[in-house]
Design a protein around this motif. Sequence first.
Motif, short mmCIF file in Angstrom:
data_model
loop_
_atom_site.label_atom_id
_atom_site.label_comp_id
_atom_site.label_asym_id
_atom_site.label_seq_id
_atom_site.Cartn_x
_atom_site.Cartn_y
_atom_site.Cartn_z
N ALA A 83 0.77 -1.09 0.21
CA ALA A 83 -0.01 -0.08 0.06
C ALA A 83 0.85 1.21 0.19
N ILE A 84 1.94 1.19 0.71
CA ILE A 84 2.79 2.27 0.72
C ILE A 84 3.48 2.62 -0.68
N ARG A 85 3.62 1.51 -1.13
CA ARG A 85 4.38 1.61 -2.84
C ARG A 85 3.55 2.05 -3.74
N THR A 86 2.08 1.62 -3.53
CA THR A 86 1.08 2.20 -4.40
C THR A 86 0.05 3.28 -4.15
N ASP A 87 -1.07 2.86 -3.58
CA ASP A 87 -2.19 3.86 -3.20
C ASP A 87 -1.61 4.87 -2.37
N LEU A 88 -0.60 4.81 -1.47
CA LEU A 88 -0.44 5.74 -0.66
C LEU A 88 0.86 6.54 -0.91
N ALA A 89 1.08 6.52 -2.23
CA ALA A 89 2.35 7.36 -2.67
C ALA A 89 2.05 8.48 -3.40
N GLY A 90 0.34 8.81 -3.69
CA GLY A 90 0.03 9.85 -4.42
C GLY A 90 -0.17 11.16 -3.71
N ASP A 91 -0.83 12.20 -4.32
CA ASP A 91 -1.35 13.49 -3.63
C ASP A 91 -2.10 13.30 -2.50
N HIS A 92 -3.13 12.36 -2.77
CA HIS A 92 -4.45 12.58 -1.77
C HIS A 92 -4.23 11.26 -0.82
N ALA A 93 -3.17 10.86 -0.48
CA ALA A 93 -2.69 9.72 0.60
C ALA A 93 -3.26 9.88 1.86
N ALA A 94 -3.26 11.13 2.34
CA ALA A 94 -3.94 11.56 3.65
C ALA A 94 -5.34 10.93 3.51
N GLN A 95 -6.35 11.38 2.57
CA GLN A 95 -7.48 11.08 2.44
C GLN A 95 -7.73 9.33 2.25
N ALA A 96 -6.76 8.70 1.36
CA ALA A 96 -6.85 7.50 1.25
C ALA A 96 -6.77 6.79 2.73
N LEU A 97 -5.90 7.27 3.38
CA LEU A 97 -5.54 6.69 4.56
C LEU A 97 -6.87 6.76 5.50
N ALA A 98 -7.45 8.05 5.66
CA ALA A 98 -8.36 8.32 6.61
C ALA A 98 -9.73 7.37 6.21
N LYS A 99 -9.89 7.35 4.89
CA LYS A 99 -10.86 6.56 4.40
C LYS A 99 -10.71 5.08 4.63
#
Length: 107
Positions: A83-99
């Motif tokens: 997840a760190i390598r893929t979906d949490l590397a972008g500009d909206h990672a805080a929102q992805a983590l919160a969700k």
Amino acid sequence: MEEDGQIDEAAWERLVKNMLRAEMMLRGISYEQLVARLAALGITENVPNLRNKVARGRFTAPFFAQCMVAIGVDRLQFPTIDAIRTDLAGDHAAQALAKRNGLKARQ
């Protein structure tokens, strides 16, 4: 992120910055409120410095822990390496983590 699959220092900094932001989002806590909550713990910060510190993602582990306690976090959920390598590397990672964390908290 480095090409050999290793995660570089900047990616780790983005991770902790986004974890802090995600926890603030989940609880509806602003930087102003976090400054007040830190002050209640005897930690002196001001809003501009806090914003800059978080934006850089360069802060100590004790400061991260102080923020988590001030926010009211009693359990942290760290993402997987994938997840760190893929979906949490972008500009909206805080929102992805919160969700992601918000959904897990409800389960």
